[in-house]
Write an enzyme that holds these catalytic residues in place. Sequence first.
Site, PDB file in Angstrom:
ATOM      1  N   ARG A   1     -12.617  38.277 -39.396  1.00  0.00           N
ATOM      2  CA  ARG A   1     -13.746  37.373 -39.648  1.00  0.00           C
ATOM      3  C   ARG A   1     -14.858  37.521 -38.611  1.00  0.00           C
ATOM      4  O   ARG A   1     -15.493  36.548 -38.224  1.00  0.00           O
ATOM      5  CB  ARG A   1     -13.289  35.913 -39.674  1.00  0.00           C
TER       6      ARG A   1
ATOM      7  N   ARG B   1     -27.211  33.628 -44.468  1.00  0.00           N
ATOM      8  CA  ARG B   1     -26.434  32.801 -45.383  1.00  0.00           C
ATOM      9  C   ARG B   1     -27.333  31.757 -46.051  1.00  0.00           C
ATOM     10  O   ARG B   1     -27.221  31.504 -47.249  1.00  0.00           O
ATOM     11  CB  ARG B   1     -25.310  32.144 -44.593  1.00  0.00           C
TER      12      ARG B   1
ATOM     13  N   ARG C   1     -19.953  32.277 -39.618  1.00  0.00           N
ATOM     14  CA  ARG C   1     -20.806  31.136 -39.232  1.00  0.00           C
ATOM     15  C   ARG C   1     -20.951  30.917 -37.732  1.00  0.00           C
ATOM     16  O   ARG C   1     -21.833  30.183 -37.303  1.00  0.00           O
ATOM     17  CB  ARG C   1     -20.259  29.855 -39.873  1.00  0.00           C
TER      18      ARG C   1
ATOM     19  N   TYR D   1      -3.940  30.799 -54.264  1.00  0.00           N
ATOM     20  CA  TYR D   1      -5.253  30.183 -54.530  1.00  0.00           C
ATOM     21  C   TYR D   1      -5.491  30.012 -56.027  1.00  0.00           C
ATOM     22  O   TYR D   1      -6.077  29.020 -56.470  1.00  0.00           O
ATOM     23  CB  TYR D   1      -6.373  31.019 -53.895  1.00  0.00           C
TER      24      TYR D   1
ATOM     25  N   ASP E   1     -14.842  38.562 -49.852  1.00  0.00           N
ATOM     26  CA  ASP E   1     -13.784  37.559 -49.736  1.00  0.00           C
ATOM     27  C   ASP E   1     -12.618  37.953 -50.623  1.00  0.00           C
ATOM     28  O   ASP E   1     -12.798  38.641 -51.625  1.00  0.00           O
ATOM     29  CB  ASP E   1     -14.298  36.172 -50.151  1.00  0.00           C
TER      30      ASP E   1
END
Length: 343
Positions: free
Chosen positions: A25, A38, A29, A151, A75
């Site tokens: 990652r 973003r 952010r 998920y 992702d």
Amino acid sequence: MARTKPLLRVLGGETLHPPPIWLMRQAGRYLPEYREVRAKAGSFLDLCFAPDLAAEVTLQPIRRYGLDAAILFSDILVVPHALGQEVAFREGEGPVLAPMRGVADVAMLDLGRVAERASPVFETVRRLAAALPEMVALIGFAGAPWTVATYMVEGGTSRDFQETKLWAFRDPEGFEILIDRLVEATILYLSAQIDAGAEIVQLFDTWAGVLPEAAFERWVIAPTQRIVAALHLRFPGLPIIGFPRGAGWLSERYFTATGVTALGLDTTVPLGEARDRLQRLGPVQGNLDPLLLVAGGQALAEATSAMLSALSGGPYIANLGHGIVPNTPPEHVAAFVERVRRG
Ligand code: CP3
């Protein structure tokens, strides 16, 4: 003669001083330049499907820290999306999917659409392959079938994986149809990334650690083994990094049975065991706790030294034991990279 990229050398079994480094990652952010792009992109999925912006955020941590690898910005939930399941990322909530609860839902997943619906991701890879500095390796990735299935079945992140585990325990033949479809989609999706220029792939099995032994064998090891075999048939010598987070006692079994080239260690793997039992089997990657990167200072310095002294005597890739968190101070990342570079 062209020099070989450090990350590829270690994946080929060499020991390098200092070891190569990249961070799970590493785009995200915690970087102000990421937040800026973003905000322009709109939703997170829009960013994943905009090759110019996705390539830009992939390159940001490379420019800032001079890391040894870029990991494609995308992702793991792009695969369910490409198969036709509804996937959304809500601000502050994480991913939300229309949950699948049985074989009838699996029938709606369309393998035939994956290549076309994921095509912007492959375009991002092509742009990155052309833009990367000479000694920086390009990593493609996918979620492993078990983790992606959690998920898809839970409809998002879960605490106990009840729906997925109960489906797998009560109706293994039905659940296997979902896993089989994910195996095929993953082979297709990763093959297209490699054709586009990815040199290494990593399989993220974030929730591998929640299964008892027999289920781990069937839903983690067997599907991973099939993906690795298919990719190696098509791309002999392709380096594949497996990251079975939380696998614990089953890590050795995972490493040898799946045929992955290197093993990603999560934060809980003891350094001595990693060196004596796992690194004996092949290159290892990891495993600094991402919260040590938030804490910084003495705690970060000590943990980094301990990790380097345990693992840098063999084939080793410095990294975290899970992804960077958003409140990580960018200067702590710089300090970590510098410390690894000193060896
Ligand atoms: O490593 C990288 O820099 C490449 C990009 C990458 C992302 N997700 C970007 C992302 C990778 C390799 C992933 C993998 C991923 N995604 C995993 C496996 C690894 C892990 O962390 O366990 C999982 C389980 C996911 C699913 C996912 N994506 C969740 C649960 C979330 C929400 C949590 C969060 O951090 O917001 C995401 C969103 C996501 N994926 C973000 C990023 C940068 C944040 C989205 C944003 O910018 O708003």
